[in-house]
Design a protein around this motif. Structure first.
Motif, PDB file in Angstrom:
ATOM      1  N   ARG A  79       0.843  -1.204   0.000  1.00  0.00           N
ATOM      2  CA  ARG A  79       0.000   0.000   0.000  1.00  0.00           C
ATOM      3  C   ARG A  79       0.873   1.247   0.000  1.00  0.00           C
ATOM      4  N   HIS A 115      -4.777  -8.772   0.138  1.00  0.00           N
ATOM      5  CA  HIS A 115      -4.165  -9.419   1.299  1.00  0.00           C
ATOM      6  C   HIS A 115      -5.190  -9.428   2.423  1.00  0.00           C
ATOM      7  N   HIS A 117      -5.319  -9.515   7.003  1.00  0.00           N
ATOM      8  CA  HIS A 117      -4.560  -9.424   8.248  1.00  0.00           C
ATOM      9  C   HIS A 117      -5.529  -9.363   9.412  1.00  0.00           C
ATOM     10  N   HIS A 156      -8.684  -8.038   1.055  1.00  0.00           N
ATOM     11  CA  HIS A 156      -9.050  -6.762   0.446  1.00  0.00           C
ATOM     12  C   HIS A 156      -7.934  -6.253  -0.451  1.00  0.00           C
TER      13      HIS A 156
HETATM   14 FE   FE2 Z   1      -4.718  -4.190   4.434  1.00  0.00          FE
END
Ligand code: FE2
Ligand code: GTQ
Length: 365
Positions: A79, A115, A117, A156
């Motif tokens: 990101r 990814h 998390h 996402h």
């Molecule tokens: Fe993320």
């Protein structure tokens, strides 16, 4: 402040030698006594290391734009997000001890890969449109005023379908998860799984109808199933609170102060277990009471001009500006024009642990 020192007589020189030896031996065994550090460890009220701080949106945006032309977005870095680093937190990328806040920038046609998390995340959009965030395969449009959820462990990715860059606010519980050693992460596909660009996500089509819930899904969920809380709903709810007040009916939280909390429709509680999100609207000239709360928060001005007064210091802010508010800071809002603010906080954590407290210091003038 502290009760008197334990009333022991001054040590004799021999006792002092023995004491010094005792403390050195504590250290050698990785032990520390409470009595020399009670003030720091058990203060009478929170004494945060985080500081009240303002980041101007214009400056953030300009820097994000520069990153956009120099730093690629993709696998590994994942990101192009630039974190607000609280000046009291020793150079760590934390807006507060529990909350991450970042400006994320996606250039024309760029893709941020999928990814997942354990950290809970949301996006709040102060300007722009044209990015879809794809959450567990469900494409969710992002536009000004929308509040979007990416609860923990949902895949996402984001993609910009236009020829214009877009930037938005990310909020996550990264610091909380880091401090508690509870982080997990998994890469997903390099692309986004669904490139379609629907106006409404499947999540909203199923869940985002006022007071109505699908009978196929009556169980309680830890996270709100609503992927996007649209500006038109938030705006109308706030406008109606103020209109009701005008007509002499209850609804506002204070004089000229409308507020809504984003909620999980399966519980009526907060949208995610670690993050509370609210939207506040003040009429021109309105002022709130001065309050303190356990837990920290971050404001983003959505529209208008006004001041956030923190421990007596007035911070003047306008559209897009972000403000970190440490725990137990005396806080008051004052509107110059009509003043719209998004706020997120870690309060649900303290409520779940029965450590939440608030104090009203002063009613509005
Ligand atoms: Fe993320
Ligand atoms: O968009 O997935 O600001 O995973 C920090 C971590 C954004 C994201 C952040 C993330 C994301």
């Amino acid at each position: 402040m502290n009760p008197a020192e334990p009333s022991v007589p001054e040590p004799t020189p021999e006792e002092q030698v023995a004491l010094d030896r005792l403390y050195a031996d504590f250290g050698a065994e990785n032990l520390m006594p409470l009595w020399t550090q009670l003030d720091g460890l058990m203060p009478e009220h929170p004494t945060p290391e985080a500081r009240a701080h303002v980041w101007e949106w214009k400056r953030l945006y300009t820097l994000a734009q520069r990153a956009g032309s120099l730093v690629p977005v993709g696998r590994g870095g994942e990101r192009r997000a630039i974190a607000l680093a609280n000046p009291g937190l020793g150079g760590r990328p934390y807006a507060t001890p529990t909350l991450w806040a970042a400006i994320q920038y996606l250039g024309p046609r760029e893709v941020a890969p999928e990814h997942r998390h354990s950290q809970n995340a949301f996006r709040f959009v102060v300007e722009g449109e044209g990015v879809w965030t794809v959450v567990d395969g469900d494409p969710v449009a992002m536009r000004r005023g929308d509040f979007l959820l990416t609860p923990g462990w949902h895949f996402h990715g984001h993609h910009n379908t236009t020829d214009t860059a877009m930037a938005w606010l990310d909020g996550l519980d990264i610091p909380f998860v880091h401090h508690t050693d509870s982080a997990f992460f998994e890469f997903g596909p390099d692309e986004v799984t669904d490139r379609s660009t629907p106006d409404l996500s499947r999540s909203e089509r199923l869940w985002a109808h006022p007071g109505l819930r699908p009978v196929s899904a009556l169980e309680r969920r830890a996270n709100s199933p609503i992927a996007a809380y649209r500006w038109e709903h938030t705006d109308r709810a706030l406008a109606e609170q103020l209109a009701l007040e005008e007509e002499g009916h209850p609804g506002t939280v204070g004089p000229g102060h409308a507020a809504v909390r984003y909620t999980n429709p399966t519980t009526g509680g907060d949208v995610m277990p670690t993050i509370r999100a609210e939207f506040h609207r003040l009429r021109p000239g309105a002022e709130t009471a001065t309050r303190r709360e356990v837990g920290s928060s971050v404001f983003q001005v959505f529209d208008g001009d006004g001041a956030i007064v923190l421990d007596g210091v007035e911070h003047r802010v306008g559209r897009g500006d972000l403000v970190a508010v440490p725990s137990w800071t005396a806080m008051r809002l004052r509107a110059e024009s009509g003043f719209d603010l998004f706020r997120f906080s870690d309060t649900p954590v303290f409520e779940a642990l029965h450590q939440a407290r608030t104090a009203i210091e002063e009613e509005p003038a």
